[in-house]
Design a protein around this motif. Structure first.
Motif, PDB file in Angstrom:
ATOM      1  N   HIS A 273       0.872  -1.186   0.000  1.00 33.33           N
ATOM      2  CA  HIS A 273       0.000   0.000   0.000  1.00 33.33           C
ATOM      3  C   HIS A 273       0.903   1.229   0.000  1.00 33.33           C
ATOM      4  N   TRP A 274       0.460   2.247  -0.666  1.00 33.73           N
ATOM      5  CA  TRP A 274       1.139   3.538  -0.590  1.00 33.73           C
ATOM      6  C   TRP A 274       0.408   4.356   0.440  1.00 33.73           C
ATOM      7  N   SER A 275       0.783   4.394   1.648  1.00 34.80           N
ATOM      8  CA  SER A 275       1.862   3.619   2.252  1.00 34.80           C
ATOM      9  C   SER A 275       1.383   3.071   3.590  1.00 34.80           C
ATOM     10  N   LEU A 301       6.935  -1.789   1.791  1.00 34.01           N
ATOM     11  CA  LEU A 301       6.943  -0.403   2.275  1.00 34.01           C
ATOM     12  C   LEU A 301       7.142   0.538   1.100  1.00 34.01           C
ATOM     13  N   ASP A 302       6.182   1.437   0.933  1.00 38.59           N
ATOM     14  CA  ASP A 302       6.240   2.464  -0.112  1.00 38.59           C
ATOM     15  C   ASP A 302       6.958   3.698   0.456  1.00 38.59           C
ATOM     16  N   ILE A 303       6.972   4.782  -0.302  1.00 37.67           N
ATOM     17  CA  ILE A 303       7.891   5.898  -0.035  1.00 37.67           C
ATOM     18  C   ILE A 303       7.851   6.521   1.359  1.00 37.67           C
ATOM     19  N   VAL A 377      11.215  15.612  -7.938  1.00 42.58           N
ATOM     20  CA  VAL A 377      10.432  14.381  -7.783  1.00 42.58           C
ATOM     21  C   VAL A 377      10.016  14.287  -6.313  1.00 42.58           C
ATOM     22  N   TRP A 378       9.782  13.115  -5.783  1.00 41.89           N
ATOM     23  CA  TRP A 378       9.228  13.021  -4.420  1.00 41.89           C
ATOM     24  C   TRP A 378      10.017  13.781  -3.359  1.00 41.89           C
ATOM     25  N   PRO A 379      11.337  13.692  -3.338  1.00 39.15           N
ATOM     26  CA  PRO A 379      12.045  14.399  -2.261  1.00 39.15           C
ATOM     27  C   PRO A 379      12.202  15.886  -2.529  1.00 39.15           C
ATOM     28  N   PHE A 411      13.740  -5.335  -3.202  1.00 39.86           N
ATOM     29  CA  PHE A 411      13.841  -3.905  -3.455  1.00 39.86           C
ATOM     30  C   PHE A 411      13.026  -3.527  -4.669  1.00 39.86           C
ATOM     31  N   TRP A 412      12.390  -2.367  -4.522  1.00 38.28           N
ATOM     32  CA  TRP A 412      11.406  -1.910  -5.486  1.00 38.28           C
ATOM     33  C   TRP A 412      11.937  -0.641  -6.149  1.00 38.28           C
ATOM     34  N   ASN A 413      12.216  -0.726  -7.439  1.00 34.30           N
ATOM     35  CA  ASN A 413      12.713   0.423  -8.211  1.00 34.30           C
ATOM     36  C   ASN A 413      11.557   1.016  -9.004  1.00 34.30           C
ATOM     37  N   ASP A 414      11.006   2.083  -8.455  1.00 37.55           N
ATOM     38  CA  ASP A 414       9.867   2.779  -9.080  1.00 37.55           C
ATOM     39  C   ASP A 414      10.405   4.042  -9.774  1.00 37.55           C
ATOM     40  N   MET A 415       9.586   4.722 -10.533  1.00 44.27           N
ATOM     41  CA  MET A 415       9.878   6.072 -11.057  1.00 44.27           C
ATOM     42  C   MET A 415      11.087   6.099 -11.984  1.00 44.27           C
ATOM     43  N   THR A 480      10.659  -3.738 -10.804  1.00 44.00           N
ATOM     44  CA  THR A 480      10.835  -2.477 -11.522  1.00 44.00           C
ATOM     45  C   THR A 480       9.578  -2.069 -12.252  1.00 44.00           C
ATOM     46  N   ARG A 481       9.448  -0.752 -12.504  1.00 41.09           N
ATOM     47  CA  ARG A 481       8.332  -0.274 -13.304  1.00 41.09           C
ATOM     48  C   ARG A 481       8.779  -0.056 -14.746  1.00 41.09           C
ATOM     49  N   ALA A 482       9.942   0.564 -14.935  1.00 40.74           N
ATOM     50  CA  ALA A 482      10.431   0.802 -16.300  1.00 40.74           C
ATOM     51  C   ALA A 482      11.447  -0.273 -16.657  1.00 40.74           C
ATOM     52  N   THR A 493       8.524  -7.353 -12.834  1.00 37.07           N
ATOM     53  CA  THR A 493       7.908  -6.074 -13.152  1.00 37.07           C
ATOM     54  C   THR A 493       6.416  -6.111 -12.845  1.00 37.07           C
ATOM     55  N   TRP A 494       5.829  -4.918 -12.776  1.00 28.08           N
ATOM     56  CA  TRP A 494       4.370  -4.847 -12.694  1.00 28.08           C
ATOM     57  C   TRP A 494       3.887  -3.788 -13.661  1.00 28.08           C
ATOM     58  N   THR A 495       2.607  -3.733 -13.883  1.00 30.36           N
ATOM     59  CA  THR A 495       2.083  -2.916 -14.977  1.00 30.36           C
ATOM     60  C   THR A 495       1.842  -1.459 -14.589  1.00 30.36           C
ATOM     61  N   GLY A 496       2.265  -1.059 -13.395  1.00 30.58           N
ATOM     62  CA  GLY A 496       2.165   0.344 -13.004  1.00 30.58           C
ATOM     63  C   GLY A 496       0.781   0.722 -12.500  1.00 30.58           C
ATOM     64  N   ASP A 497       0.453   1.988 -12.676  1.00 25.21           N
ATOM     65  CA  ASP A 497      -0.714   2.570 -12.003  1.00 25.21           C
ATOM     66  C   ASP A 497      -2.019   2.314 -12.742  1.00 25.21           C
ATOM     67  N   ASN A 498      -2.492   1.092 -12.650  1.00 21.96           N
ATOM     68  CA  ASN A 498      -3.793   0.724 -13.222  1.00 21.96           C
ATOM     69  C   ASN A 498      -4.911   1.290 -12.338  1.00 21.96           C
ATOM     70  N   GLY A 529      -6.538  -2.989  -8.293  1.00 26.72           N
ATOM     71  CA  GLY A 529      -6.409  -1.699  -8.972  1.00 26.72           C
ATOM     72  C   GLY A 529      -5.742  -0.683  -8.074  1.00 26.72           C
ATOM     73  N   PHE A 530      -4.834   0.088  -8.658  1.00 27.29           N
ATOM     74  CA  PHE A 530      -4.071   1.083  -7.892  1.00 27.29           C
ATOM     75  C   PHE A 530      -4.891   2.358  -7.705  1.00 27.29           C
ATOM     76  N   ALA A 531      -5.246   2.987  -8.819  1.00 28.25           N
ATOM     77  CA  ALA A 531      -5.926   4.287  -8.773  1.00 28.25           C
ATOM     78  C   ALA A 531      -7.436   4.098  -8.813  1.00 28.25           C
ATOM     79  N   ASP A 555      -1.245  -7.357  -3.966  1.00 23.81           N
ATOM     80  CA  ASP A 555      -2.312  -6.385  -3.749  1.00 23.81           C
ATOM     81  C   ASP A 555      -1.637  -5.058  -3.393  1.00 23.81           C
ATOM     82  N   HIS A 556      -1.925  -4.020  -4.179  1.00 24.03           N
ATOM     83  CA  HIS A 556      -1.308  -2.708  -3.923  1.00 24.03           C
ATOM     84  C   HIS A 556      -2.288  -1.617  -4.314  1.00 24.03           C
ATOM     85  N   TYR A 557      -2.317  -0.529  -3.563  1.00 22.83           N
ATOM     86  CA  TYR A 557      -3.249   0.551  -3.896  1.00 22.83           C
ATOM     87  C   TYR A 557      -2.724   1.895  -3.439  1.00 22.83           C
TER      88      TYR A 557
HETATM   89  O1  MIG Z   1       4.207   9.068  -8.204  1.00 20.87           O
HETATM   90  O2  MIG Z   1       5.590   5.429  -4.534  1.00 20.87           O
HETATM   91  O3  MIG Z   1       3.502   3.146  -9.611  1.00 20.87           O
HETATM   92  O4  MIG Z   1       2.981   1.807  -7.229  1.00 20.87           O
HETATM   93  O5  MIG Z   1       2.699   3.375  -4.910  1.00 20.87           O
HETATM   94  C1  MIG Z   1       3.696   7.898  -7.653  1.00 20.87           C
HETATM   95  C2  MIG Z   1       4.260   5.814  -4.710  1.00 20.87           C
HETATM   96  C3  MIG Z   1       4.855   7.034  -7.225  1.00 20.87           C
HETATM   97  C4  MIG Z   1       4.039   5.119  -8.404  1.00 20.87           C
HETATM   98  C5  MIG Z   1       3.948   3.636  -8.368  1.00 20.87           C
HETATM   99  C6  MIG Z   1       3.063   3.216  -7.253  1.00 20.87           C
HETATM  100  C7  MIG Z   1       3.575   3.738  -5.940  1.00 20.87           C
HETATM  101  C8  MIG Z   1       3.697   5.257  -6.011  1.00 20.87           C
HETATM  102  N1  MIG Z   1       4.549   5.634  -7.138  1.00 20.87           N
END
Ligand code: MIG
Length: 818
Positions: A273-275, A301-303, A377-379, A411-415, A480-482, A493-498, A529-531, A555-557
């Motif tokens: 879950h975020w987060s 654990l998300d961001i 970006v996030w930070p 480890f989860w490489n997003d973004m 990874t996402r990309a 990998t996963w399909t991203g923000d469905n 579904g994420f979004a 399961d992630h949202y």
């Molecule tokens: O800008 O880390 O696809 O799974 O929960 C959103 C927060 C950033 C996008 C990822 C999503 C993750 C979310 N991330």
């Protein structure tokens, strides 16, 4: 007209010298054996080689060939050169490996690839088939291939739209596309690989090994041409000529690599879950999963576990003791996966070592003017490691040291498209400068336009290699996402923000199937579904049912969305969901054996029906109605409704007669059956001839099952199955500490026999006995092992004969007679 022949590494059999060849050609015709063949015409150079007899590589340039370098195909693979038999006349040059051949028109350099039997595999389209600089921008090229009327196209990773790519067009440009729709393009990954299958069942593969932005138009603009536009770089493509879709996927993963065997826990159910905002909340989720007896293996654990959203930090207020969380979870057989985005906070002199050290070592991507690029970006303001440099990848890998020491498992490489905020392009400027310092490449600067699509994959390579170096005895798990072609070597990998909709659940089938065909065997989508809005109870339940048969099951949202864990919506829904998650854990020996097969062959875990039954392609656009189905391995066919939310009865078309219903064990009378949708039933069918290994239910892959291994035998032709086991986490299997055993069964006039092959490897299994469940039997069956009568029970309602055996480590035969 001028021809130039070259052979970097002359073969012993190439006895005729190049000059002699040209002389011979001047006389009218020639023949020779070469390790590659180069021809020039009107300033364009074309080069043909074959890394394997069934794979043709074509390179071209105007005027010079591109550098022989690749991010996707290892140098050792590109260095293989099958001897080419070259013959030429004034109208045709033919280059043959013995398995495949290429005919080149000496006047136009048009290329046609043939298989061994002389069938056309892939031909240039009529008219200009290869144009350099079509947009007059000083770079790029356009390639047009003929598109036969009966050909269907797959691959390109997790693009949206129907399974079949025909009549659609796609862009390869890694893009953070939050809340994408069912037809949004481009998405996060670029995998310029296409699998073609025609209605006669003949297959081919096409891989354009080029990282630049490209478009693949499958007859959308021009009905009979596959039109490929690439914005830069050289022409470097492979044509795979294997007969079947399975051959092609194996060829493609021969070129770009196979996924390493996953740690087994990553095949378990995972909750994210975020987060989860605090250590107590994360632990509470694990506790609830255990208390509710929902089998599961990982918490993510998300961001928000980070301090100020800075990668490689921990917020000590909300996660006061991360090592303790890891230890607490471990005590419950639960793994922890943490996100580690690539955007390092540009926080100078704030005690944030990744920035200070990275700046000192000049790790980050530069702008065109040579200064370090900074983007939000996030930070907040952030800098981006230049992953095309080996030094930057090594440095990145070292950042994982504390987490690995703590025992974080994944480890989860997003973004990593990379995503950059507050800019319409969603990414960094195209003229940013990367430094290529890579064995096999000329050391040089490259623009972001060239490196963009491969950036995420290099991020995961750095993570995988770094984590492996820090703990060489554990199989790394990276998500990874990309990514780019070949990224399967480093990450799942996963399909991203469905989004939480029925349409997205449906879309997940074609996305995951195409990812598997594109090398990414370990793929999943955000279950539920994420979004979007909260999924309805029925949608979440159905999604969990389907996910139980997907390779990755997580399961992630999104943030600020109501809870989406398995227990929401009350006990009745939870009971159905639990039943499916339980079933996945019972099936774990089958699923893990598919992972073993994938690591050795590259064959996907989740597959289209046409992979094993190419004749369904003759059913046209919808592949005989099978384009919404998927298979888990070769034996289980999952057939959800065509319109997912509809309660209307629907027909399931099976690829043959004699299939079994997975849940009831009933043998179906014909090659189709009617289904009336029911929330607690996901229609699953079993191949006649399947032998499926199953285990007693556990609550995680870390828990040792107690009792017997079960082999569910579904009599039919080509009856076989296999089990693979090892410790699930280490590399000991590479030293022979694994167990692989195959089983076959044969129909006889009076009954059937089941053969156990001798075991490979020395891994000691958990089971003490083997239970055979032979489906489709009648009451008169009697069983014998080596001439000795066996006790067998017959379950008349399920038509199952049950035989309990001691463990069978050696070759043995059980016979069942009437
Ligand atoms: O800008 O880390 O696809 O799974 O929960 C959103 C927060 C950033 C996008 C990822 C999503 C993750 C979310 N991330």
């Amino acid at each position: 007209m001028s021809y130039r022949f070259s052979s970097a590494r002359r073969l012993a059999c190439a006895l005729i010298a190049t000059t002699a060849l040209s002389g011979a050609f001047a006389g009218g015709a020639f023949a020779a054996s070469l390790d590659h063949y180069t021809v020039t015409k009107n300033g364009v150079t074309l080069d043909i080689s074959a890394p394997r007899a069934d794979i043709i590589r074509v390179r071209a340039g105007d005027p010079a060939l591109p550098e022989d370098a690749s991010w996707a195909v290892a140098q050792a693979v590109r260095a293989q050169h099958v001897p080419l038999n070259v013959t030429a006349t004034a109208d045709a040059i033919t280059v043959s490996t013995g398995e495949a051949s290429v005919r080149i028109d000496p006047n136009t350099l048009a290329v046609t690839v043939y298989d061994k039997a002389g069938h056309v595999v892939l031909a240039d389209a009529r008219g200009a088939a290869l144009q350099f600089d079509p947009d007059h921008l000083g770079q790029g090229f356009r390639l047009r291939k003929a598109m036969p009327i009966d050909a269907h196209y797959f691959g390109l990773g997790d693009k949206t739209g129907p399974l079949d790519r025909r009549n659609q067009a796609f862009t390869n440009w890694n893009t953070d596309n939050f809340g994408f729709g069912v037809a949004t393009d481009p998405l996060y990954k670029s995998i310029p690989f296409v699998l073609g299958v025609d209605e006669k069942g003949q297959s081919f593969g096409f891989f354009m090994d080029n990282t630049w932005r490209s478009t693949f138009d499958f007859g959308k603009t021009e009905p009979d041409a596959l039109d490929i536009n690439v914005q830069g770089g050289g022409v470097d493509y492979y044509v795979m000529t294997g007969a079947t879709p399975a051959d092609i996927v194996q060829d493609y993963t021969y070129l770009t690599g196979k996924p390493p065997l996953t740690p087994e826990w990553a095949l378990g159910f995972q909750q994210s879950h975020w987060s989860y905002m605090t250590q107590a909340e994360a632990k509470g989720i694990a506790d609830r999963l255990r208390a509710d007896r929902i089998p599961s293996d990982a918490i993510w654990l998300d961001i928000d576990y980070q301090d100020k959203l800075r990668p490689f930090t921990v917020n000590k207020d909300t996660f006061p003791d991360l090592p303790k969380l890891v230890a607490d979870l471990k005590a419950e057989n639960m793994h922890l996966v943490v996100i580690t985005d690539l955007h390092i906070a540009a926080a100078p002199n704030a005690g944030y070592a990744p920035y200070d050290e990275g700046m000192k070592k000049d790790i980050f991507v530069h702008k065109a003017d040579g200064s370090t690029f900074v983007g939000p970006v996030w930070p907040g303001a952030a800098v981006f490691p230049d992953f095309s440099r080996t030094a930057a990848r090594d440095w990145w890998g070292e950042q994982y040291s504390d987490f690995v020491k703590m025992g974080v498992s994944g480890f989860w490489n997003d973004m990593n498209e990379p995503s950059v905020f507050n800019t319409p392009t969603k990414t960094m400027p195209l003229d940013n400068i990367h430094r290529i310092e890579e064995p096999g490449f000329t050391t040089r600067n490259a623009t972001h336009a060239e490196m963009h699509n491969v950036f995420g994959m290099l991020n995961t390579e750095a993570t995988y290699d770094g984590v492996l170096k820090l703990d060489p005895d554990q199989r790394p798990f990276v998500m990874t996402r990309a990514s780019y072609a070949g990224g399967q070597k480093f990450a799942a990998t996963w399909t991203g923000d469905n989004s939480s909709s029925w349409a997205h659940l449906q879309l997940s089938v074609s996305q995951l199937v195409n990812l598997g065909l594109s090398g990414f065997a370990y793929a999943g989508d955000d279950i539920g579904g994420f979004a979007g809005d909260q999924p309805s109870p029925e949608l979440l339940t159905r999604w969990i049912e389907v996910g139980a048969f997907n390779p990755i099951f997580r399961d992630h949202y999104q943030k600020d969305k109501p809870a989406q864990e398995v227990w929401v919506n009350g006990a009745d829904q939870e009971a159905i969901r639990r039943q499916y998650i339980d079933e996945r854990y019972r099936l774990m020996p089958y699923i893990y054996s598919l992972a073993d097969e994938n690591s050795r062959t590259g064959l996907p875990i989740m597959r289209p029906v046409f992979m094993d039954y190419p004749k369904v392609v003759a059913g046209g656009d919808h592949l005989g109605g099978t384009d919404g189905y998927f298979m888990l391995g070769a034996d289980l066919l999952i057939a959800p409704p065509t319109t997912w939310e509809s309660p209307a009865p629907y027909k399931v078309s099976l690829p043959g007669v004699g299939w079994y219903d997975y849940w009831s064990g009933e043998k179906l009378a014909s090659d189709s059956t009617m289904e009336t949708p029911k929330l607690d039933r996901l229609p699953v069918f079993v191949r006649p001839g399947a032998i499926i290994p199953k285990q007693p239910l556990t609550q995680s892959t870390g828990e040792t099952p107690v009792g017997s291994l079960t082999l569910d035998i579904y009599p039919g032709d080509d009856c076989h199955g296999v089990i693979y086991q090892d410790d699930g986490v280490s590399f000991a299997y590479k030293a022979g500490h694994f167990l692989r055993q195959s089983f076959t069964c044969k129909m006889t006039a009076s009954g059937l026999s089941v053969d156990f092959a001798a075991r490979e490897g020395d891994y000691k299994p958990w089971w003490t006995g083997v239970t055979l469940l032979i489906h489709g039997q009648d009451a008169a069956a009697k069983a014998m092992l080596k001439g000795k009568a066996l006790k067998a029970d017959f379950d008349a309602s399920a038509h199952v004969l049950r035989i309990d055996l001691p463990d069978q480590a050696k070759a043995a035969t059980v016979t069942v007679q009437r």
